[in-house]
Motif scaffolding. Sequence first.
Motif, mmCIF file in Angstrom:
data_model
loop_
_atom_site.group_PDB
_atom_site.id
_atom_site.type_symbol
_atom_site.label_atom_id
_atom_site.label_comp_id
_atom_site.label_asym_id
_atom_site.label_seq_id
_atom_site.Cartn_x
_atom_site.Cartn_y
_atom_site.Cartn_z
ATOM 1 N N VAL A 167 0.883 -1.159 0.000
ATOM 2 C CA VAL A 167 0.000 0.000 0.000
ATOM 3 C C VAL A 167 0.921 1.208 0.000
ATOM 4 O O VAL A 167 1.806 1.329 0.851
ATOM 5 N N TRP A 225 -5.874 9.645 -0.357
ATOM 6 C CA TRP A 225 -5.988 8.367 -1.039
ATOM 7 C C TRP A 225 -4.672 7.610 -0.939
ATOM 8 O O TRP A 225 -3.594 8.170 -1.066
ATOM 9 N N ASN A 226 -4.761 6.338 -0.659
ATOM 10 C CA ASN A 226 -3.606 5.457 -0.645
ATOM 11 C C ASN A 226 -3.764 4.490 -1.795
ATOM 12 O O ASN A 226 -4.880 4.197 -2.225
ATOM 13 N N GLY A 227 -2.656 3.980 -2.300
ATOM 14 C CA GLY A 227 -2.710 3.176 -3.510
ATOM 15 C C GLY A 227 -2.240 1.751 -3.318
ATOM 16 O O GLY A 227 -1.045 1.506 -3.216
ATOM 17 N N VAL A 270 -1.042 -1.771 -4.569
ATOM 18 C CA VAL A 270 -0.386 -2.226 -5.794
ATOM 19 C C VAL A 270 0.192 -3.629 -5.599
ATOM 20 O O VAL A 270 0.412 -4.065 -4.466
ATOM 21 N N THR A 302 -1.844 -1.547 -10.389
ATOM 22 C CA THR A 302 -2.768 -1.058 -9.370
ATOM 23 C C THR A 302 -3.804 -2.132 -9.049
ATOM 24 O O THR A 302 -4.143 -2.966 -9.880
ATOM 25 N N HIS A 307 -7.366 1.663 -5.711
ATOM 26 C CA HIS A 307 -6.424 2.683 -6.204
ATOM 27 C C HIS A 307 -7.201 3.663 -7.071
ATOM 28 O O HIS A 307 -8.134 3.278 -7.771
ATOM 29 N N SER A 362 -1.423 4.590 -17.226
ATOM 30 C CA SER A 362 -2.606 4.568 -16.366
ATOM 31 C C SER A 362 -3.695 5.479 -16.894
ATOM 32 O O SER A 362 -3.483 6.286 -17.783
ATOM 33 N N ARG A 400 -9.462 5.417 -12.653
ATOM 34 C CA ARG A 400 -10.200 4.160 -12.477
ATOM 35 C C ARG A 400 -11.692 4.327 -12.769
ATOM 36 O O ARG A 400 -12.341 3.445 -13.294
#
Length: 145
Positions: free
Chosen positions: A20, A27-29, A31, A45, A49, A74, A77
């Motif tokens: 993470v 916001w945290n992502g 992966v 991701t 994400h 990317s 989303r």
Amino acid sequence: MTFRKKRGRLGEVAVGDEYVVHMPAPWNGPVRVVHRDATSFRFATLAGHLEAGQIEFSAHDTGRGVAFRIETWSRPRDRPSALVFDVLRVGKEVQLHMWTHFCLRAGDLSGGRVTDEVRVRTRRASWPPRVGGGTGARAGEGTAG
């Protein structure tokens, strides 16, 4: 920004590991490592994400030193993410500063020094993604020499 390992052995980066990425934003992502070799690794991701895509970190010898590169493929989303990135442009601005800081910090942690500017190039595609073959990808890169 910090990377917190959620799955995999500590002290190594291996395909299948999950992290993470905690960012200075709301916001945290999450992966997952989908590629690793001697000079690079790539994250994809995961659900939760803000973006859908991949990011690769790599380094190579230029003869004058080591070049460090971050390259992303990317797109937002979903529609709320597209609003943050493409309309309000807050996400894009946060990313610019975050990856610039990351590149400079990588130079410091390596024991070297950054001898060139951090360069960022972004190619954009819009949300929603194209149907039937297109990725709707937005690619950017940052390099520090």
